[in-house]
Design a protein around this motif. Structure first.
Motif, PDB file in Angstrom:
ATOM      1  N   PRO A 131       0.834  -1.203   0.000  1.00 42.70           N
ATOM      2  CA  PRO A 131       0.000   0.000   0.000  1.00 42.70           C
ATOM      3  C   PRO A 131       0.871   1.256   0.000  1.00 42.70           C
ATOM      4  O   PRO A 131       1.823   1.355   0.774  1.00 42.70           O
ATOM      5  N   GLY A 132       0.553   2.163  -0.895  1.00 45.69           N
ATOM      6  CA  GLY A 132       1.273   3.430  -0.964  1.00 45.69           C
ATOM      7  C   GLY A 132       2.606   3.346  -1.678  1.00 45.69           C
ATOM      8  O   GLY A 132       3.304   4.348  -1.807  1.00 45.69           O
ATOM      9  N   SER A 133       2.960   2.169  -2.178  1.00 44.29           N
ATOM     10  CA  SER A 133       4.235   2.031  -2.869  1.00 44.29           C
ATOM     11  C   SER A 133       3.992   1.837  -4.360  1.00 44.29           C
ATOM     12  O   SER A 133       2.979   1.275  -4.760  1.00 44.29           O
ATOM     13  N   SER A 134       4.907   2.324  -5.156  1.00 39.12           N
ATOM     14  CA  SER A 134       4.749   2.140  -6.603  1.00 39.12           C
ATOM     15  C   SER A 134       5.534   0.919  -7.067  1.00 39.12           C
ATOM     16  O   SER A 134       5.452   0.523  -8.217  1.00 39.12           O
ATOM     17  N   ARG A 135       6.287   0.345  -6.147  1.00 36.70           N
ATOM     18  CA  ARG A 135       7.137  -0.788  -6.547  1.00 36.70           C
ATOM     19  C   ARG A 135       6.401  -2.112  -6.449  1.00 36.70           C
ATOM     20  O   ARG A 135       5.608  -2.340  -5.538  1.00 36.70           O
ATOM     21  N   LEU A 136       6.686  -2.967  -7.416  1.00 33.06           N
ATOM     22  CA  LEU A 136       6.111  -4.317  -7.391  1.00 33.06           C
ATOM     23  C   LEU A 136       7.104  -5.244  -6.686  1.00 33.06           C
ATOM     24  O   LEU A 136       8.303  -5.172  -6.915  1.00 33.06           O
ATOM     25  N   ASN A 137       6.564  -6.084  -5.843  1.00 33.73           N
ATOM     26  CA  ASN A 137       7.414  -7.050  -5.151  1.00 33.73           C
ATOM     27  C   ASN A 137       6.972  -8.458  -5.505  1.00 33.73           C
ATOM     28  O   ASN A 137       5.798  -8.688  -5.771  1.00 33.73           O
ATOM     29  N   LYS A 138       7.927  -9.355  -5.474  1.00 33.90           N
ATOM     30  CA  LYS A 138       7.581 -10.750  -5.694  1.00 33.90           C
ATOM     31  C   LYS A 138       7.084 -11.304  -4.360  1.00 33.90           C
ATOM     32  O   LYS A 138       7.787 -11.238  -3.364  1.00 33.90           O
ATOM     33  N   GLY A 139       5.860 -11.819  -4.373  1.00 31.72           N
ATOM     34  CA  GLY A 139       5.272 -12.286  -3.113  1.00 31.72           C
ATOM     35  C   GLY A 139       5.117 -13.787  -3.058  1.00 31.72           C
ATOM     36  O   GLY A 139       4.078 -14.269  -2.673  1.00 31.72           O
ATOM     37  N   LEU A 161      16.329 -27.850  -7.459  1.00 28.84           N
ATOM     38  CA  LEU A 161      15.253 -27.038  -8.062  1.00 28.84           C
ATOM     39  C   LEU A 161      14.074 -27.902  -8.498  1.00 28.84           C
ATOM     40  O   LEU A 161      12.945 -27.438  -8.542  1.00 28.84           O
ATOM     41  N   GLU A 162      14.353 -29.177  -8.811  1.00 30.67           N
ATOM     42  CA  GLU A 162      13.292 -30.098  -9.242  1.00 30.67           C
ATOM     43  C   GLU A 162      12.297 -30.390  -8.117  1.00 30.67           C
ATOM     44  O   GLU A 162      11.194 -30.828  -8.372  1.00 30.67           O
ATOM     45  N   ASN A 163      12.722 -30.179  -6.862  1.00 41.22           N
ATOM     46  CA  ASN A 163      11.821 -30.479  -5.735  1.00 41.22           C
ATOM     47  C   ASN A 163      11.241 -29.223  -5.093  1.00 41.22           C
ATOM     48  O   ASN A 163      10.606 -29.313  -4.048  1.00 41.22           O
ATOM     49  N   VAL A 164      11.455 -28.069  -5.686  1.00 39.56           N
ATOM     50  CA  VAL A 164      10.879 -26.850  -5.111  1.00 39.56           C
ATOM     51  C   VAL A 164      10.048 -26.119  -6.157  1.00 39.56           C
ATOM     52  O   VAL A 164      10.271 -26.259  -7.356  1.00 39.56           O
ATOM     53  N   ILE A 165       9.098 -25.345  -5.654  1.00 42.75           N
ATOM     54  CA  ILE A 165       8.187 -24.627  -6.534  1.00 42.75           C
ATOM     55  C   ILE A 165       7.772 -23.329  -5.839  1.00 42.75           C
ATOM     56  O   ILE A 165       7.676 -23.293  -4.612  1.00 42.75           O
ATOM     57  N   ALA A 166       7.565 -22.289  -6.621  1.00 43.21           N
ATOM     58  CA  ALA A 166       7.137 -21.005  -6.042  1.00 43.21           C
ATOM     59  C   ALA A 166       5.630 -21.061  -5.803  1.00 43.21           C
ATOM     60  O   ALA A 166       4.862 -21.390  -6.698  1.00 43.21           O
ATOM     61  N   LEU A 167       5.230 -20.767  -4.570  1.00 47.65           N
ATOM     62  CA  LEU A 167       3.805 -20.716  -4.214  1.00 47.65           C
ATOM     63  C   LEU A 167       3.517 -19.401  -3.518  1.00 47.65           C
ATOM     64  O   LEU A 167       4.410 -18.804  -2.915  1.00 47.65           O
TER      65      LEU A 167
END
Ligand SMILES: [Zn+2]
Length: 168
Positions: free
Chosen positions: A36-44, A75-81
């Motif tokens: 909120p109030g920020s113009s920057r995008l963050n990876k969540g 890397l084969e056993n991890v995933i971004a959620l």
């Protein structure tokens, strides 16, 4: 003894983020967010282990008969959620969910390999760029094959080309 969690580097994060196309693979919510109030995008997103890193006693029971991957932090056993799906996945662990996540991740890996193959193919194509330009010129200008050969022959074998000009 607990297995240590790997600190993934920038490149690993790029891969993990890119393979999701920016959406949580479980709930499709965007994993980019704006404070909120920020113009920057963050990876969540959070990096989730598909096969649990350090299974809890109830996970151990659920995982009976399922072999752990050789490299648990690979890397084969991890995933971004997204954070909420990650928490739910770990706290409310279900074998069905693990299989689902495994299938999604395998799809990402197949896609990545296919993209790498296409990239290789493109590099090969670039090596053969001249004939492609030639074909493009023919198409663009509506020239016949003979006319194009003649234009290109002028530089290297101009004298000979003159003598073997194809009859119209
Ligand atoms: Zn989610």
């Amino acid at each position: 003894m607990a297995t240590a969690r790997t600190d993934y580097g920038e490149n690993e994060h790029s891969i993990l983020y890119a393979e999701t196309s920016g959406c949580c693979p479980l709930c499709s919510k965007s994993i980019l967010f704006r404070k909120p109030g920020s113009s920057r995008l963050n990876k969540g997103y959070e990096v989730a282990h598909i096969y649990p890193l350090n299974p809890t006693p109830s996970q151990v029971t659920a995982l009976i008969g399922r072999a752990a991957p050789q490299a648990i932090n690979a890397l084969e056993n991890v995933i971004a959620l997204c954070p909420s799906c990650h928490t739910k996945y770990d706290k409310d662990f279900k074998l069905d969910e693990m299989d689902k996540l495994r299938k999604i991740k395998d799809g990402f890996l197949v896609e990545a390999r296919a993209n790498a193959t296409v990239a290789d193919y493109k590099i090969q194509e670039e090596v053969y760029e001249p004939p492609r330009i030639l074909r493009r010129l023919q198409l663009l200008r509506g020239w016949s094959h003979e006319e194009v050969s003649e234009v290109f022959a002028r530089g290297t074998r101009a004298r000979r080309a003159h003598g073997v000009r194809a009859p119209r």
